[in-house]
Scaffold this motif. Sequence first.
Motif, PDB file in Angstrom:
ATOM      1  N   ALA A 178      50.867  28.269 -64.510  1.00 25.83           N
ATOM      2  CA  ALA A 178      50.647  27.308 -63.420  1.00 25.83           C
ATOM      3  C   ALA A 178      50.999  25.889 -63.843  1.00 25.83           C
ATOM      4  O   ALA A 178      51.587  25.120 -63.063  1.00 25.83           O
ATOM      5  CB  ALA A 178      49.194  27.375 -62.942  1.00 25.83           C
ATOM      6  N   VAL A 179      50.659  25.519 -65.058  1.00 29.81           N
ATOM      7  CA  VAL A 179      50.977  24.170 -65.549  1.00 29.81           C
ATOM      8  C   VAL A 179      52.493  23.961 -65.583  1.00 29.81           C
ATOM      9  O   VAL A 179      53.012  22.937 -65.119  1.00 29.81           O
ATOM     10  CB  VAL A 179      50.367  23.955 -66.950  1.00 29.81           C
ATOM     11  CG1 VAL A 179      50.912  22.673 -67.581  1.00 29.81           C
ATOM     12  CG2 VAL A 179      48.843  23.892 -66.862  1.00 29.81           C
ATOM     13  N   LEU A 180      53.215  24.930 -66.113  1.00 32.26           N
ATOM     14  CA  LEU A 180      54.671  24.827 -66.195  1.00 32.26           C
ATOM     15  C   LEU A 180      55.303  24.736 -64.804  1.00 32.26           C
ATOM     16  O   LEU A 180      56.161  23.879 -64.544  1.00 32.26           O
ATOM     17  CB  LEU A 180      55.243  26.036 -66.938  1.00 32.26           C
ATOM     18  CG  LEU A 180      56.775  26.170 -66.936  1.00 32.26           C
ATOM     19  CD1 LEU A 180      57.424  24.987 -67.635  1.00 32.26           C
ATOM     20  CD2 LEU A 180      57.198  27.485 -67.597  1.00 32.26           C
ATOM     21  N   LEU A 181      54.887  25.604 -63.898  1.00 33.98           N
ATOM     22  CA  LEU A 181      55.491  25.665 -62.564  1.00 33.98           C
ATOM     23  C   LEU A 181      55.217  24.411 -61.746  1.00 33.98           C
ATOM     24  O   LEU A 181      56.105  23.894 -61.054  1.00 33.98           O
ATOM     25  CB  LEU A 181      54.957  26.899 -61.824  1.00 33.98           C
ATOM     26  CG  LEU A 181      55.436  28.250 -62.386  1.00 33.98           C
ATOM     27  CD1 LEU A 181      54.536  29.380 -61.888  1.00 33.98           C
ATOM     28  CD2 LEU A 181      56.879  28.506 -62.007  1.00 33.98           C
ATOM     29  N   THR A 182      53.992  23.911 -61.818  1.00 34.38           N
ATOM     30  CA  THR A 182      53.643  22.704 -61.048  1.00 34.38           C
ATOM     31  C   THR A 182      54.463  21.509 -61.534  1.00 34.38           C
ATOM     32  O   THR A 182      55.016  20.745 -60.724  1.00 34.38           O
ATOM     33  CB  THR A 182      52.138  22.404 -61.188  1.00 34.38           C
ATOM     34  OG1 THR A 182      51.388  23.549 -60.761  1.00 34.38           O
ATOM     35  CG2 THR A 182      51.746  21.211 -60.324  1.00 34.38           C
ATOM     36  N   ALA A 183      54.543  21.339 -62.839  1.00 32.84           N
ATOM     37  CA  ALA A 183      55.324  20.229 -63.392  1.00 32.84           C
ATOM     38  C   ALA A 183      56.796  20.353 -63.008  1.00 32.84           C
ATOM     39  O   ALA A 183      57.442  19.371 -62.602  1.00 32.84           O
ATOM     40  CB  ALA A 183      55.169  20.201 -64.910  1.00 32.84           C
ATOM     41  N   ALA A 184      57.353  21.561 -63.095  1.00 33.45           N
ATOM     42  CA  ALA A 184      58.768  21.773 -62.775  1.00 33.45           C
ATOM     43  C   ALA A 184      59.060  21.486 -61.309  1.00 33.45           C
ATOM     44  O   ALA A 184      60.104  20.915 -60.969  1.00 33.45           O
ATOM     45  CB  ALA A 184      59.170  23.204 -63.116  1.00 33.45           C
ATOM     46  N   TYR A 185      58.138  21.847 -60.426  1.00 34.58           N
ATOM     47  CA  TYR A 185      58.334  21.592 -58.995  1.00 34.58           C
ATOM     48  C   TYR A 185      58.444  20.095 -58.724  1.00 34.58           C
ATOM     49  O   TYR A 185      59.355  19.636 -58.024  1.00 34.58           O
ATOM     50  CB  TYR A 185      57.188  22.191 -58.174  1.00 34.58           C
ATOM     51  CG  TYR A 185      57.145  21.647 -56.767  1.00 34.58           C
ATOM     52  CD1 TYR A 185      58.027  22.108 -55.790  1.00 34.58           C
ATOM     53  CD2 TYR A 185      56.247  20.628 -56.416  1.00 34.58           C
ATOM     54  CE1 TYR A 185      58.017  21.583 -54.503  1.00 34.58           C
ATOM     55  CE2 TYR A 185      56.224  20.106 -55.130  1.00 34.58           C
ATOM     56  CZ  TYR A 185      57.112  20.583 -54.186  1.00 34.58           C
ATOM     57  OH  TYR A 185      57.099  20.046 -52.907  1.00 34.58           O
ATOM     58  N   PHE A 186      57.510  19.319 -59.251  1.00 34.95           N
ATOM     59  CA  PHE A 186      57.520  17.879 -58.963  1.00 34.95           C
ATOM     60  C   PHE A 186      58.742  17.181 -59.580  1.00 34.95           C
ATOM     61  O   PHE A 186      59.292  16.252 -58.975  1.00 34.95           O
ATOM     62  CB  PHE A 186      56.216  17.236 -59.443  1.00 34.95           C
ATOM     63  CG  PHE A 186      55.061  17.498 -58.519  1.00 34.95           C
ATOM     64  CD1 PHE A 186      54.990  16.876 -57.280  1.00 34.95           C
ATOM     65  CD2 PHE A 186      54.069  18.401 -58.859  1.00 34.95           C
ATOM     66  CE1 PHE A 186      53.938  17.116 -56.409  1.00 34.95           C
ATOM     67  CE2 PHE A 186      53.009  18.657 -57.993  1.00 34.95           C
ATOM     68  CZ  PHE A 186      52.944  18.028 -56.772  1.00 34.95           C
ATOM     69  N   VAL A 187      59.175  17.631 -60.739  1.00 30.38           N
ATOM     70  CA  VAL A 187      60.390  17.064 -61.342  1.00 30.38           C
ATOM     71  C   VAL A 187      61.594  17.365 -60.452  1.00 30.38           C
ATOM     72  O   VAL A 187      62.424  16.483 -60.181  1.00 30.38           O
ATOM     73  CB  VAL A 187      60.607  17.634 -62.758  1.00 30.38           C
ATOM     74  CG1 VAL A 187      62.000  17.290 -63.269  1.00 30.38           C
ATOM     75  CG2 VAL A 187      59.543  17.102 -63.719  1.00 30.38           C
TER      76      VAL A 187
END
Length: 453
Positions: A434-443
């Motif tokens: 979840a941490v990886l996916l959330t950060a990647a989405y906003f970037v």
Amino acid sequence: MAEKAQRIRNMTEGSPMKLLVTFALPLMLGNVFQQMYTVVDTAVVGQVVGVQALAALGASDWLNWLVLSVLQGLAQGFSILMAQYFGAKDYRQLSRSVGASVTLCAAAAVVMLTASQLAARPVLQLLNTPEDIIGSSLLYLRIVFGGIPIITAYNLLASILRALGDSKTPLYAVVVATVVNIVLDLLFVMGLGWGIAGAAGATLIAQAVSTVYCYKNVRKLSVLRLQKEDLKPDRALTATLLRLGFPVALQNGIISVGGMVVQSVVNRFGMLFIAGFTATNKLYGLLEIAATSYGYAVTSFVGQNLGGRLIKRIQSGMRSAALLALLTSAVIAGAMLFLGKLFLGLFISGTPAEVEASMEIAYHYLAIMSICLPVLYMLHIYRSALMGLGDTVVPMASGFVEMVMRVGIALLLPLAIGQEGIYYAEVVAWTGAAVLLTAAYFVRMRRLSRQRQ
């Protein structure tokens, strides 16, 4: 034709919140029914055949999921391109992508059917499956894997419908399949005494019914004009579809491998622990029902709006999706904490001592997962958003993160605190992904916003 036109939905117009809810609700109902026949299979086997048969089902779970999720991932990845062409109103390319997807899925079904039948016994042995249940586990897998072409066809047909905004037809298909499955479970297992083989056969026939229903409805879609040459994909289209579908399939496969490692550790603690663990895993689908439904809604919404170049609308829709996911996960978590033992009692039978031991294991595991459920829902929302944006590589990487964290916890934590450590493998895996996916989405959204300026 008019009725079918109303079922497909252009998600580039209207309230994002309303669209997401109205799209996801039929999927949730469909998932409820789908989980019902999983629950019925397990409950009938557990109550009628016994705790040993329940453990046999559990020992086969992750290998079964590995094969089926790879096929599901391919179909889901292919549907991303369909949603984008539909959002751009490019119906000729939409038809070409559907035709190419049919050919690729057919090839995948043949490969997976052969590989799964050959690998079933060696993998069960590798997973430390106890000798007293391995025969039943293998029998179940042989029958289920025999239906791989049917399952592949259903996943592709349902993905086509969802890509075009139709979430009702898959619901109706699953409702019909659930009724068929329950009736056949009662007939095959309770009436004819076919045991675990009867449960597998009932599921297979039910899946065939849902496939036929979806096929008849896909053929009525006015925006699809499939031609013979569409079944012969060119190199560029094949590459695009595989670029989208292969990472999703690999992501699911990686997650499944991690689950199998956990299962191999669980198998070391004996039949009662396997039975309790299995009972909770059968409720996992209920925990995840709304998450997967919102995920499909988000992928279609984001994909169609990306095709229409509506970046701000994607951002607005994602805020709505995150709010819906958090509220829903809190409600489901509360229900499971209060009613969990009632649900778990459907699966567990045996002597009073066996029931008590298995129930303690099952409810403890269920409580930990329920408390951490909002994390799982955020994982699904942001993974699905990235897929709708055409990025299946980061979701694949998140699957790898899940596997590493799940396996690491399962192998190391029990050395320190015993079987208690197994319970935390799943929620730690959710958190890392979840941490990886959330950060990647906003970037990614920040980059898209800059490109539009």
